[in-house]
Design an enzyme around this catalytic site. Structure first.
Site, mmCIF file in Angstrom:
data_model
loop_
_atom_site.group_PDB
_atom_site.id
_atom_site.type_symbol
_atom_site.label_atom_id
_atom_site.label_comp_id
_atom_site.label_asym_id
_atom_site.label_seq_id
_atom_site.Cartn_x
_atom_site.Cartn_y
_atom_site.Cartn_z
ATOM 1 N N SER A 382 45.665 37.066 49.695
ATOM 2 C CA SER A 382 45.450 38.108 50.430
ATOM 3 C C SER A 382 45.025 39.440 50.184
ATOM 4 O O SER A 382 44.041 39.710 50.991
ATOM 5 C CB SER A 382 47.278 38.394 50.790
ATOM 6 O OG SER A 382 47.782 38.650 49.611
ATOM 7 N N VAL A 501 50.919 47.628 47.235
ATOM 8 C CA VAL A 501 51.974 46.511 47.545
ATOM 9 C C VAL A 501 51.773 45.453 46.635
ATOM 10 O O VAL A 501 50.555 45.180 46.079
ATOM 11 C CB VAL A 501 51.857 46.209 49.109
ATOM 12 C CG1 VAL A 501 52.187 47.353 49.940
ATOM 13 C CG2 VAL A 501 50.443 45.764 49.404
ATOM 14 N N GLU A 502 52.424 44.416 46.854
ATOM 15 C CA GLU A 502 52.572 43.071 46.054
ATOM 16 C C GLU A 502 52.298 43.476 44.351
ATOM 17 O O GLU A 502 51.381 42.650 43.890
ATOM 18 C CB GLU A 502 51.345 42.274 46.639
ATOM 19 C CG GLU A 502 51.644 41.442 47.831
ATOM 20 C CD GLU A 502 50.778 40.564 48.164
ATOM 21 O OE1 GLU A 502 49.903 40.170 47.474
ATOM 22 O OE2 GLU A 502 50.647 40.072 49.375
ATOM 23 N N GLY A 503 53.143 44.397 43.835
ATOM 24 C CA GLY A 503 52.983 44.642 42.563
ATOM 25 C C GLY A 503 52.055 45.951 42.412
ATOM 26 O O GLY A 503 50.955 45.874 42.494
#
Length: 824
Positions: A382, A501-503
């Site tokens: 992503s 986001v996502e870490g």
């Protein structure tokens, strides 16, 4: 033979045994042969010789007999290891167990098999996937007006929502058996990357349902009933999914979410049903404001033992229709003017049937493992894809703008200060896309690269930020004035979203990349930890003995390889690859050995404290990351057929990676708590001092030239970018202007020569051209081409303007509606 020569022979023998990773028998045989040679040549006295051989035989017996070896050495070391081993929580252990090890394991080995990497199949699209990119994706890009979406609507137009739902965009990862497109990871990545070159809101709207969320989790863990019901609905767009993990009190520390569910009996559909009463508060949930299906993570408790003896069951995942009683979908967040739907949701004592747990009863308490395994693949696609798209559109537009925008009668891209920034733009874009493609290809081969996914997420977003910053600097005022003609401003505003986001990137760099990689990718550490945790003493002793002695040989070998590579400049390493790049293969092999050695030394000396030395861990992670990125660059160059025109990009990327690796090493040396050990590491890995420098200025200049003129190399650098070749489209106008440059500038030069010669005059270029045409000095067709070039150029450099009260009405309306909502 002199003593000095014997010492030299001994050193050479030890180096050879270490370098080639001899086993215990090999070491004993080598040492025994050496002792025989010394004994025969020098005639050592009988007493000394006897003592020497007795010591050798004692060591040999202990080493070769497993029981003695374990009793005298391995078991004692196991006891010590248990004392210094860092405590690993359950969520950390599940994260370590998730995913697979791929090329990151080769880097950790200290002796990467480059041929193995180069023989990995190049990811390619099927005809069906290519047709989707050329058809529906192109059309979706044409439907998206960035200014309308990001300023006027703060949402996608209904036409775009319908198009996304009706053309399979929400079901790219769902197999055809369930009505999805069944695309490969690479195709999924290509779609996201292309959309990112046009509009971030459309990109995110398509990206999220195909990343970590209900569809991904159902595919791997759902019951047949759940799959058969939800997957076709998700693929067709009947359901709009979101996944809720983050709580206001638990962001990066997602394992500590306070959201909870209690197993109980309740009424559902008029019947008493075994289920869960859930309470939660979530925020930052993308697509939540428009979701019809909520994926929810919470901690599950069973105080009445309705499911078994376990009371604290653990993190559990469930699917809840947003129309279910008690579910509250809140308003929306507004992250940095991004218009994709994102917002909070909550619920208090919401009863759901146990069947709504993803995977059913068998998967209660397995949520964290499920998330980590799914994230390993989703995070590989992503954000690296969207960041690559952002970098590509920035590179393509900056190259064109720098060529057509002139100051002091010279294209700005020819100023060295500008071409320095353009060198970084091109080099970073090439690197990010290389890593994206290689990682997506690995996912298609069945890998779930947990550590690599953290590397590409971090570096794609960070380098994407650098690219956009540099692009904004080159564009100057053109970049900072928002409006329909600004193609960079929103990307510049929204870069921190991908960073967060996502870490979050700070956590990803300092705690995840090396923190997980050191254990997950190392060939022996995970085995040693497993042995130390083993309750059976016999099994623990046996497993630790095998892992430890393999580890010892591994450390000594990497020391020998790193020192040899450093002393010889890696010139004697045998490597494959293009002749122009063999030096890089050799130096990267040397750096891999140095990294493996330094990682082991850091773990040995610092033990559990390394977990808390986040700055050191971050620098070691930087080394691992740079080596992975450089590997991806080498792979890309081979996959694309060794294109000579791309060599400036390749040289820049590899030189940048090697220098980044070196500086990260020196950051470790300069800050390592044990100064003596730090000195040893530096002397082993960099015996002659620093070896690498930044990319030379000439390389950056070559990249700038490549970016400023239409060519196959420029198209490869920015491949899969949406360009609408229309004069009323800002990016399309740039492309048309760039193509008109040769003819336009030749005509300009002719006109200036006429003016300089005094043949024509006039206050402006337009007047001069008219008089040149009237005097017969300029052909009408040439004049028409020149006027078109001037028009295109002016359209490209102009910025938008607005009424004095711009935005005032929108703010007033928003305030009024908010007050009305509160009053209600």
């Amino acid at each position: 033979m002199s003593t000095l020569l014997w010492v030299a022979c001994a050193v050479a023998a030890v180096w050879a045994l270490a370098y080639f990773r001899a086993n215990r028998i090999g070491w004993l045989a080598g040492v025994g042969v050496f002792f025989l040679a010394v004994d025969w040549w020098s005639g050592i006295g009988s007493v000394a010789s006897t003592v020497l051989w007795l010591v050798f035989l004692a060591v040999g017996v202990i080493t070769l007999i497993p029981g003695l070896r374990r009793s005298f050495v391995s078991d004692r070391l196991l006891k010590w290891f248990r004392g210094v081993m860092p405590q690993v929580s359950q969520t950390e252990q599940e994260a370590l167990d998730a995913g697979t090890v791929w090329w990151d394991g080769e880097i950790f080995s200290g002796a990467p098999s480059w041929q193995k990497l180069l023989s990995t199949p190049k990811p390619v699209l099927t005809p069906e996937e290519l047709a989707f990119l050329d058809g529906p994706v192109e059309e979706l890009c044409r439907l998206c007006d960035d200014w309308e979406i990001s300023h006027e609507l703060n949402n996608l137009p209904e036409e775009v929502w319908h198009y996304i739902r009706n053309n399979g965009f929400l079901g790219m990862i769902i197999p055809k058996d369930y009505g999805g497109l069944g695309f490969s990871a690479f195709a999924h990545s290509q779609v996201i990357q292309k959309l990112a070159t046009r509009n971030a809101t459309a990109c995110v709207t398509v990206m999220v349902p195909n990343s970590l969320g209900p569809a991904e989790l159902l595919l791997h863990y759902g019951t047949d009933e759940q799959k058969n019901y939800y997957l076709p609905r998700l693929a067709s767009g009947q359901e709009m999914p979101c996944f809720a993990l983050t709580n206001p009190d638990a962001g990066s520390d997602a394992g500590s979410i306070p959201d909870y569910g209690v197993v109980c009996k309740g009424e559902y559909d008029g019947k008493e049903t075994l289920g869960i009463r859930v309470t939660w508060e979530k925020r930052y949930i993308t697509l939540s404001p428009v979701a019809t299906l909520l994926g929810l993570a919470f901690k599950l408790y069973d105080p009445d033992a309705l499911l078994g003896d376990e009371r604290d069951i653990g993190i559990t995942l469930a699917l809840i229709p947003t129309t279910h009683p008690g579910v509250s979908i809140g308003r929306r967040h507004f992250p940095l003017n991004a218009s994709f739907m994102n917002g909070p949701n909550s619920g208090k004592d919401v009863f759901i049937p146990l069947d709504w747990v993803i995977g059913g009863r068998a998967y209660v308490g397995q949520g964290w493992r499920m998330l980590m395994e799914s994230l390993a693949a989703g995070r590989s696609i992503s954000l690296p894809s969207s960041s690559a798209g952002m970098a590509k559109i920035a590179a393509r537009t900056t190259g064109a703008y720098a060529r057509i925008r002139s100051q002091f009668k010279l294209p700005i891209g020819k100023f060295e200060g500008v071409d320095e920034a353009m060198g970084r733009i091109g080099g970073n874009t090439y690197t990010v896309d290389a890593a994206r493609c290689m990682t997506a290809g690995a996912v298609d081969l069945g890998e779930k690269p947990s550590v690599i996914s953290a590397i590409v997420k971090y570096h794609a977003t960070e380098r994407g930020r650098q690219v956009v910053n540099d692009a904004m600097d080159v564009h100057g005022g053109k970049g900072i004035c928002l409006g329909p003609n600004n193609y960079l401003g929103r990307a510049y505003q929204q870069v921190p979203i991908g960073i967060t986001v996502e870490g979050a990137n700070i956590l990803t760099r300092t705690m995840m990349i090396f923190g997980q990689g050191a254990i997950r990718c190392h060939p022996y550490v995970l085995k040693e930890i497993a042995a130390a945790a083993e309750s059976d003493p016999v099994k623990a002793s046996d497993e630790f003995d095998k892992a430890f002695w393999g580890h010892a040989s591994f450390v000594v070998s990497n020391l020998a390889r790193a020192l040899f590579g450093g002393l010889t400049g890696a010139r004697l390493f045998t490597v494959p690859g293009a002749p122009e790049l063999k030096t890089y293969y050799r130096q990267l092999t040397r750096m891999c050995a140095g990294f493996a050695f330094a990682a082991d030394v850091a773990m040995l000396v610092l033990g559990g404290n390394l977990k808390r030395k986040e700055k050191l861990s971050g620098r070691l992670g930087d080394i691992l990351s740079q080596l992975y990125l450089a590997s991806a660059v080498l792979k890309r160059f081979e996959d694309e057929g060794r294109q000579k025109a791309d060599l400036p990009l390749v040289h820049w990327a590899l030189k940048d990676a090697l220098r980044g690796t070196q500086e990260a090493f020196y950051g470790v040396f300069d800050n390592f708590p044990n100064r003596a050990v730090a000195l040893v590491m530096r002397l082993v890995i960099f015996p002659w001092g620093r070896s690498f420098s930044a990319p030379e200025d000439r390389i950056g200049t070559e990249i700038a030239r490549l970016m400023m003129q239409p060519s196959e190399a420029r198209d490869r650098l920015t491949n899969n970018t949406f360009v609408w070749r229309r004069e009323d489209d800002p990016v399309g106008c740039l492309e048309l202007a760039l193509e008109a440059v040769p003819e336009g500038e030749a005509a300009e030069a002719k006109l200036r020569a006429l003016v300089k010669a005094g043949t024509v005059d006039g206050y402006t270029e337009s007047e001069q051209l008219e008089r040149a045409v009237e005097a017969g000095e300029f052909a009408a067709d040439d004049a028409t081409a020149l006027r078109r070039f001037w028009t295109l150029r002016r359209n490209c450099i102009m910025v938008d303007d607005f009424p004095h009260d711009v935005g005032r009405n929108e703010r007033k309306e928003t305030t009024t509606s908010e007050r009305a909502e509160v009053a209600a």
